[in-house]
Design a protein around this motif. Structure first.
Motif, mmCIF file in Angstrom:
data_model
loop_
_atom_site.group_PDB
_atom_site.id
_atom_site.type_symbol
_atom_site.label_atom_id
_atom_site.label_comp_id
_atom_site.label_asym_id
_atom_site.label_seq_id
_atom_site.Cartn_x
_atom_site.Cartn_y
_atom_site.Cartn_z
ATOM 1 N N ILE A 199 -37.735 -2.730 -55.448
ATOM 2 C CA ILE A 199 -38.812 -2.783 -54.466
ATOM 3 C C ILE A 199 -38.440 -3.810 -53.412
ATOM 4 O O ILE A 199 -38.069 -4.932 -53.733
ATOM 5 C CB ILE A 199 -40.158 -3.164 -55.118
ATOM 6 C CG1 ILE A 199 -40.518 -2.143 -56.187
ATOM 7 C CG2 ILE A 199 -41.259 -3.263 -54.079
ATOM 8 C CD1 ILE A 199 -41.725 -2.488 -57.012
ATOM 9 N N SER A 200 -38.529 -3.410 -52.155
ATOM 10 C CA SER A 200 -38.236 -4.350 -51.069
ATOM 11 C C SER A 200 -39.347 -4.283 -50.032
ATOM 12 O O SER A 200 -40.051 -3.296 -49.905
ATOM 13 C CB SER A 200 -36.876 -4.048 -50.430
ATOM 14 O OG SER A 200 -36.856 -2.738 -49.946
ATOM 15 N N GLY A 201 -39.461 -5.360 -49.297
ATOM 16 C CA GLY A 201 -40.477 -5.387 -48.243
ATOM 17 C C GLY A 201 -41.242 -6.692 -48.258
ATOM 18 O O GLY A 201 -40.818 -7.647 -48.894
ATOM 19 N N PRO A 202 -42.328 -6.770 -47.613
ATOM 20 C CA PRO A 202 -42.901 -5.720 -46.795
ATOM 21 C C PRO A 202 -42.083 -5.495 -45.524
ATOM 22 O O PRO A 202 -41.543 -6.432 -44.947
ATOM 23 C CB PRO A 202 -44.312 -6.209 -46.469
ATOM 24 C CG PRO A 202 -44.268 -7.679 -46.663
ATOM 25 C CD PRO A 202 -43.185 -7.965 -47.648
ATOM 26 N N ILE A 203 -41.998 -4.256 -45.121
ATOM 27 C CA ILE A 203 -41.257 -3.877 -43.929
ATOM 28 C C ILE A 203 -42.279 -3.613 -42.835
ATOM 29 O O ILE A 203 -43.198 -2.820 -43.014
ATOM 30 C CB ILE A 203 -40.397 -2.635 -44.197
ATOM 31 C CG1 ILE A 203 -39.382 -2.967 -45.288
ATOM 32 C CG2 ILE A 203 -39.712 -2.152 -42.933
ATOM 33 C CD1 ILE A 203 -38.747 -1.773 -45.926
ATOM 34 N N VAL A 204 -42.122 -4.317 -41.732
ATOM 35 C CA VAL A 204 -43.069 -4.180 -40.613
ATOM 36 C C VAL A 204 -42.436 -3.281 -39.564
ATOM 37 O O VAL A 204 -41.296 -3.490 -39.160
ATOM 38 C CB VAL A 204 -43.413 -5.560 -40.016
ATOM 39 C CG1 VAL A 204 -44.368 -5.411 -38.849
ATOM 40 C CG2 VAL A 204 -43.992 -6.473 -41.088
ATOM 41 N N ARG A 205 -43.203 -2.269 -39.114
ATOM 42 C CA ARG A 205 -42.727 -1.330 -38.093
ATOM 43 C C ARG A 205 -43.747 -1.256 -36.973
ATOM 44 O O ARG A 205 -44.944 -1.396 -37.198
ATOM 45 C CB ARG A 205 -42.604 0.075 -38.671
ATOM 46 C CG ARG A 205 -41.523 0.255 -39.652
ATOM 47 C CD ARG A 205 -41.395 1.740 -40.003
ATOM 48 N NE ARG A 205 -40.777 1.855 -41.296
ATOM 49 C CZ ARG A 205 -41.399 2.182 -42.404
ATOM 50 N NH1 ARG A 205 -42.662 2.494 -42.402
ATOM 51 N NH2 ARG A 205 -40.749 2.240 -43.543
ATOM 52 N N GLN A 206 -43.238 -0.967 -35.801
ATOM 53 C CA GLN A 206 -44.149 -0.686 -34.692
ATOM 54 C C GLN A 206 -43.680 0.593 -34.026
ATOM 55 O O GLN A 206 -42.560 0.692 -33.546
ATOM 56 C CB GLN A 206 -44.186 -1.817 -33.669
ATOM 57 C CG GLN A 206 -45.157 -1.501 -32.548
ATOM 58 C CD GLN A 206 -45.538 -2.739 -31.753
ATOM 59 O OE1 GLN A 206 -44.925 -3.774 -31.871
ATOM 60 N NE2 GLN A 206 -46.550 -2.605 -30.934
ATOM 61 N N ARG A 207 -44.544 1.557 -34.047
ATOM 62 C CA ARG A 207 -44.243 2.826 -33.399
ATOM 63 C C ARG A 207 -44.815 2.791 -31.992
ATOM 64 O O ARG A 207 -45.788 2.083 -31.727
ATOM 65 C CB ARG A 207 -44.840 3.967 -34.224
ATOM 66 C CG ARG A 207 -44.166 4.015 -35.592
ATOM 67 C CD ARG A 207 -44.495 5.277 -36.336
ATOM 68 N NE ARG A 207 -43.740 5.296 -37.590
ATOM 69 C CZ ARG A 207 -44.266 5.035 -38.773
ATOM 70 N NH1 ARG A 207 -45.542 4.740 -38.893
ATOM 71 N NH2 ARG A 207 -43.514 5.082 -39.848
#
Length: 175
Positions: free
Chosen positions: A90-98
């Motif tokens: 488990i990795s993250g948290p992964i932050v994305r911006q679309r």
């Protein structure tokens, strides 16, 4: 079941299944079973010498394969270089911006599959405006459950495959 050809110090040649190793030293000669623990089968203790000892080791190997789970290469603990406290896979948290949207974050879970490439799943946590520690913990619990279920399925499939191989090997010995 995988096998290999082994020539011992006397010049005799044997077909040896995976899980059985040859030990030849000044003081001892025999076969060591390495599956679900170890056990040594000395050539001098069996009629037929090395052949008899190998037959006994192979018989015990087949018994152990029939009742023990197959060993896997799944890591039980995170790599020492892992910088987060998250469990294995488990990795993250992964932050994305679309484009044109708020940022959101998620965990990535690696789901092992026996005999196939691992699959990645994303477990959504929240968007920038809805993020809370509670939602983080709920998403983490979900990710852990996904990983545990995948590991259990992997172990079951590995055990089934190992037992299938052992039955085929046993049949080839009988033929």
């Amino acid at each position: 079941m995988k096998t290999r050809e082994v020539q011992i110090y006397t010049g005799e040649q044997f077909t040896v299944p995976q899980g059985v190793q040859r030990i030849d030293s000044r003081s001892t000669h025999g076969w060591q079973l390495r599956y679900g623990g170890t056990k040594f089968y000395s050539d001098s203790k069996f009629p037929g010498g090395a052949g008899g000892a190998l037959a006994a080791a192979t018989k015990e190997l087949l018994k152990r394969v029939a009742k023990l789970p197959a060993p896997t290469r799944l890591k039980p603990e995170p790599n020492a270089n892992k910088t987060s406290e998250l469990p294995v896979g488990i990795s993250g948290p992964i932050v994305r911006q679309r484009r044109g949207k708020l940022r959101d974050c998620s965990f990535t879970v690696l789901l092992p599959r026996y005999g196939e490439a691992a699959r990645r799943r994303s477990v959504y946590i929240a968007s920038e405006s809805t993020y809370t520690v509670e939602r983080y913990m709920q998403a983490l619990e979900k990710a852990v459950v996904l990983r545990q279920e995948a590991e259990e399925l992997y172990r079951q499939e590995a055990t089934k495959a190992k037992r299938r191989e052992a039955r085929a090997f046993k049949a080839s010995l009988a033929a």
